[in-house]
Motif scaffolding. Structure first.
Motif, PDB file in Angstrom:
ATOM      1  N   LYS A 179      42.143  36.879  45.535  1.00  0.00           N
ATOM      2  CA  LYS A 179      41.037  36.086  44.950  1.00  0.00           C
ATOM      3  C   LYS A 179      39.765  36.267  45.778  1.00  0.00           C
ATOM      4  CE  LYS A 179      40.139  31.343  43.295  1.00  0.00           C
ATOM      5  NZ  LYS A 179      38.736  31.565  43.207  1.00  0.00           N
ATOM      6  N   GLY A 180      39.919  36.283  47.099  1.00  0.00           N
ATOM      7  CA  GLY A 180      38.762  36.514  47.961  1.00  0.00           C
ATOM      8  C   GLY A 180      38.161  37.894  47.747  1.00  0.00           C
ATOM      9  N   LEU A 181      39.021  38.866  47.524  1.00  0.00           N
ATOM     10  CA  LEU A 181      38.544  40.228  47.254  1.00  0.00           C
ATOM     11  C   LEU A 181      37.771  40.280  45.936  1.00  0.00           C
ATOM     12  CD1 LEU A 181      38.710  43.217  48.231  1.00  0.00           C
ATOM     13  CD2 LEU A 181      40.710  43.429  46.749  1.00  0.00           C
ATOM     14  N   VAL A 182      38.311  39.593  44.925  1.00  0.00           N
ATOM     15  CA  VAL A 182      37.640  39.564  43.620  1.00  0.00           C
ATOM     16  C   VAL A 182      36.284  38.874  43.746  1.00  0.00           C
ATOM     17  CG1 VAL A 182      37.767  38.666  41.259  1.00  0.00           C
ATOM     18  CG2 VAL A 182      39.781  39.687  42.307  1.00  0.00           C
ATOM     19  N   ASP A 183      36.244  37.777  44.501  1.00  0.00           N
ATOM     20  CA  ASP A 183      34.980  37.043  44.676  1.00  0.00           C
ATOM     21  C   ASP A 183      33.947  37.891  45.422  1.00  0.00           C
ATOM     22  OD1 ASP A 183      35.978  34.860  43.346  1.00  0.00           O
ATOM     23  OD2 ASP A 183      36.630  33.837  45.178  1.00  0.00           O
ATOM     24  N   SER A 184      34.398  38.685  46.392  1.00  0.00           N
ATOM     25  CA  SER A 184      33.464  39.541  47.133  1.00  0.00           C
ATOM     26  C   SER A 184      32.902  40.663  46.253  1.00  0.00           C
ATOM     27  CB  SER A 184      34.139  40.133  48.365  1.00  0.00           C
ATOM     28  OG  SER A 184      35.095  41.095  47.976  1.00  0.00           O
ATOM     29  N   ALA A 227      49.068  47.175  35.462  1.00  0.00           N
ATOM     30  CA  ALA A 227      49.343  45.960  34.685  1.00  0.00           C
ATOM     31  C   ALA A 227      49.251  44.721  35.568  1.00  0.00           C
ATOM     32  CB  ALA A 227      50.715  46.059  34.034  1.00  0.00           C
ATOM     33  N   ARG A 228      49.774  44.816  36.784  1.00  0.00           N
ATOM     34  CA  ARG A 228      49.737  43.667  37.699  1.00  0.00           C
ATOM     35  C   ARG A 228      48.314  43.338  38.131  1.00  0.00           C
ATOM     36  NH1 ARG A 228      55.022  44.745  41.568  1.00  0.00           N
ATOM     37  NH2 ARG A 228      56.549  43.962  40.071  1.00  0.00           N
ATOM     38  N   ILE A 229      47.540  44.378  38.438  1.00  0.00           N
ATOM     39  CA  ILE A 229      46.152  44.157  38.848  1.00  0.00           C
ATOM     40  C   ILE A 229      45.367  43.554  37.688  1.00  0.00           C
ATOM     41  CG2 ILE A 229      44.017  45.300  39.556  1.00  0.00           C
ATOM     42  CD1 ILE A 229      45.834  47.422  40.924  1.00  0.00           C
ATOM     43  N   ASN A 230      45.568  44.080  36.498  1.00  0.00           N
ATOM     44  CA  ASN A 230      44.870  43.600  35.312  1.00  0.00           C
ATOM     45  C   ASN A 230      45.175  42.123  35.073  1.00  0.00           C
ATOM     46  OD1 ASN A 230      43.299  43.658  33.019  1.00  0.00           O
ATOM     47  ND2 ASN A 230      44.891  44.522  31.738  1.00  0.00           N
ATOM     48  N   ALA A 231      46.443  41.735  35.187  1.00  0.00           N
ATOM     49  CA  ALA A 231      46.829  40.339  34.958  1.00  0.00           C
ATOM     50  C   ALA A 231      46.174  39.421  35.985  1.00  0.00           C
ATOM     51  CB  ALA A 231      48.345  40.207  35.013  1.00  0.00           C
ATOM     52  N   ALA A 232      46.158  39.852  37.255  1.00  0.00           N
ATOM     53  CA  ALA A 232      45.580  39.026  38.305  1.00  0.00           C
ATOM     54  C   ALA A 232      44.062  38.922  38.170  1.00  0.00           C
ATOM     55  CB  ALA A 232      45.953  39.601  39.667  1.00  0.00           C
ATOM     56  N   VAL A 233      43.429  40.007  37.755  1.00  0.00           N
ATOM     57  CA  VAL A 233      41.966  40.038  37.646  1.00  0.00           C
ATOM     58  C   VAL A 233      41.496  39.235  36.439  1.00  0.00           C
ATOM     59  CG1 VAL A 233      40.054  41.600  37.131  1.00  0.00           C
ATOM     60  CG2 VAL A 233      41.620  42.143  38.941  1.00  0.00           C
ATOM     61  N   ARG A 234      42.255  39.282  35.360  1.00  0.00           N
ATOM     62  CA  ARG A 234      41.872  38.531  34.163  1.00  0.00           C
ATOM     63  C   ARG A 234      41.905  37.024  34.418  1.00  0.00           C
ATOM     64  NH1 ARG A 234      41.087  41.169  29.318  1.00  0.00           N
ATOM     65  NH2 ARG A 234      41.678  43.357  29.369  1.00  0.00           N
ATOM     66  N   ALA A 235      42.785  36.587  35.316  1.00  0.00           N
ATOM     67  CA  ALA A 235      42.816  35.166  35.684  1.00  0.00           C
ATOM     68  C   ALA A 235      41.516  34.764  36.390  1.00  0.00           C
ATOM     69  CB  ALA A 235      44.015  34.893  36.590  1.00  0.00           C
ATOM     70  N   GLU A 236      40.843  35.742  36.971  1.00  0.00           N
ATOM     71  CA  GLU A 236      39.569  35.491  37.663  1.00  0.00           C
ATOM     72  C   GLU A 236      38.362  35.765  36.762  1.00  0.00           C
ATOM     73  OE1 GLU A 236      39.598  34.178  40.670  1.00  0.00           O
ATOM     74  OE2 GLU A 236      41.790  34.291  40.671  1.00  0.00           O
ATOM     75  N   GLY A 237      38.590  36.131  35.515  1.00  0.00           N
ATOM     76  CA  GLY A 237      37.503  36.300  34.562  1.00  0.00           C
ATOM     77  C   GLY A 237      36.903  37.697  34.517  1.00  0.00           C
ATOM     78  N   LEU A 238      37.624  38.706  34.978  1.00  0.00           N
ATOM     79  CA  LEU A 238      37.168  40.094  34.903  1.00  0.00           C
ATOM     80  C   LEU A 238      38.196  40.907  34.135  1.00  0.00           C
ATOM     81  CD1 LEU A 238      35.959  40.917  38.547  1.00  0.00           C
ATOM     82  CD2 LEU A 238      34.544  40.871  36.523  1.00  0.00           C
ATOM     83  N   THR A 239      37.836  42.141  33.823  1.00  0.00           N
ATOM     84  CA  THR A 239      38.824  43.072  33.277  1.00  0.00           C
ATOM     85  C   THR A 239      39.151  44.096  34.347  1.00  0.00           C
ATOM     86  OG1 THR A 239      37.153  44.559  32.390  1.00  0.00           O
ATOM     87  CG2 THR A 239      37.950  42.818  30.923  1.00  0.00           C
ATOM     88  N   TYR A 240      40.228  44.818  34.128  1.00  0.00           N
ATOM     89  CA  TYR A 240      40.695  45.804  35.107  1.00  0.00           C
ATOM     90  C   TYR A 240      39.636  46.866  35.361  1.00  0.00           C
ATOM     91  CZ  TYR A 240      43.186  49.842  36.906  1.00  0.00           C
ATOM     92  OH  TYR A 240      43.553  50.931  37.650  1.00  0.00           O
ATOM     93  N   SER A 241      39.055  47.379  34.271  1.00  0.00           N
ATOM     94  CA  SER A 241      38.115  48.498  34.422  1.00  0.00           C
ATOM     95  C   SER A 241      36.845  48.079  35.153  1.00  0.00           C
ATOM     96  CB  SER A 241      37.786  49.118  33.063  1.00  0.00           C
ATOM     97  OG  SER A 241      37.206  48.151  32.231  1.00  0.00           O
ATOM     98  N   THR A 242      36.347  46.899  34.840  1.00  0.00           N
ATOM     99  CA  THR A 242      35.134  46.443  35.536  1.00  0.00           C
ATOM    100  C   THR A 242      35.434  46.152  37.000  1.00  0.00           C
ATOM    101  OG1 THR A 242      35.536  44.170  34.826  1.00  0.00           O
ATOM    102  CG2 THR A 242      34.026  45.490  33.480  1.00  0.00           C
ATOM    103  N   ALA A 297      47.957  45.866  43.895  1.00  0.00           N
ATOM    104  CA  ALA A 297      49.019  45.187  43.149  1.00  0.00           C
ATOM    105  C   ALA A 297      49.864  44.332  44.090  1.00  0.00           C
ATOM    106  CB  ALA A 297      49.892  46.206  42.430  1.00  0.00           C
ATOM    107  N   ASP A 298      50.113  44.843  45.285  1.00  0.00           N
ATOM    108  CA  ASP A 298      50.892  44.080  46.263  1.00  0.00           C
ATOM    109  C   ASP A 298      50.133  42.821  46.676  1.00  0.00           C
ATOM    110  OD1 ASP A 298      53.195  43.817  48.025  1.00  0.00           O
ATOM    111  OD2 ASP A 298      51.735  44.141  49.648  1.00  0.00           O
ATOM    112  N   LEU A 299      48.828  42.950  46.905  1.00  0.00           N
ATOM    113  CA  LEU A 299      48.008  41.782  47.232  1.00  0.00           C
ATOM    114  C   LEU A 299      48.031  40.761  46.094  1.00  0.00           C
ATOM    115  CD1 LEU A 299      44.780  43.239  48.885  1.00  0.00           C
ATOM    116  CD2 LEU A 299      46.450  41.740  49.940  1.00  0.00           C
ATOM    117  N   ALA A 300      47.895  41.246  44.867  1.00  0.00           N
ATOM    118  CA  ALA A 300      47.860  40.354  43.708  1.00  0.00           C
ATOM    119  C   ALA A 300      49.173  39.586  43.558  1.00  0.00           C
ATOM    120  CB  ALA A 300      47.573  41.152  42.437  1.00  0.00           C
ATOM    121  N   MET A 301      50.285  40.231  43.876  1.00  0.00           N
ATOM    122  CA  MET A 301      51.593  39.594  43.722  1.00  0.00           C
ATOM    123  C   MET A 301      51.927  38.668  44.896  1.00  0.00           C
ATOM    124  SD  MET A 301      53.294  40.398  40.955  1.00  0.00           S
ATOM    125  CE  MET A 301      54.994  40.143  41.396  1.00  0.00           C
ATOM    126  N   ASN A 302      51.737  39.157  46.110  1.00  0.00           N
ATOM    127  CA  ASN A 302      52.253  38.447  47.285  1.00  0.00           C
ATOM    128  C   ASN A 302      51.214  37.605  48.022  1.00  0.00           C
ATOM    129  OD1 ASN A 302      54.767  39.643  46.808  1.00  0.00           O
ATOM    130  ND2 ASN A 302      54.171  41.473  47.905  1.00  0.00           N
TER     131      ASN A 302
END
Length: 114
Positions: free
Chosen positions: A107-112, A63-78, A96-101
């Motif tokens: 964000k850099g991980l999502v962009d990569s 749930a935490r990863i999904n919430a953080a990823v959706r803010a970046e315009g992706l879904t959890y599964s993708t 999840a720890d990265l997304a929270m703390n």
């Protein structure tokens, strides 16, 4: 010849059960048969609870990863699929720890991955 009963072992068995039932309410703490039944059920719940805890934490991480990823315009599964394709082997707990703390690192991980 008198009847032989193993009083030492049976007393030790009862003491062990009653010691484990310490803190229970009413007869559950001092009547052996009640304590034995309640303790057996409690130990079963304890075993099951250890399995449930793992399940609940995994759901929380997702749930935490999904919430953080959706803010970046992706879904959890993708996101998870792209991570796997890129060969990034971070587990859900770390993600999840990265997304929270550390949102900037996440964000850099999502962009990569994008």
């Amino acid at each position: 010849m008198p009847r032989s009963v193993n009083a030492v072992a049976s007393r030790a068995r009862k003491k062990r059960i009653l010691k484990q039932a310490k803190g229970f309410y009413g007869k559950r703490k001092n009547v052996y048969t009640v304590a034995k039944n309640v303790l057996e059920k409690g130990l079963t719940y304890r075993y099951v609870g250890r399995k449930l805890k793992k399940r609940e934490y995994r759901a929380l991480w997702i749930a935490r990863i999904n919430a953080a990823v959706r803010a970046e315009g992706l879904t959890y599964s993708t996101f998870m699929n792209k991570l796997q394709q890129k060969g990034i082997e971070l587990d859900r707990k770390v993600l999840a720890d990265l997304a929270m703390n550390n949102p900037e690192t996440f964000k850099g991980l999502v962009d990569s991955v994008k």
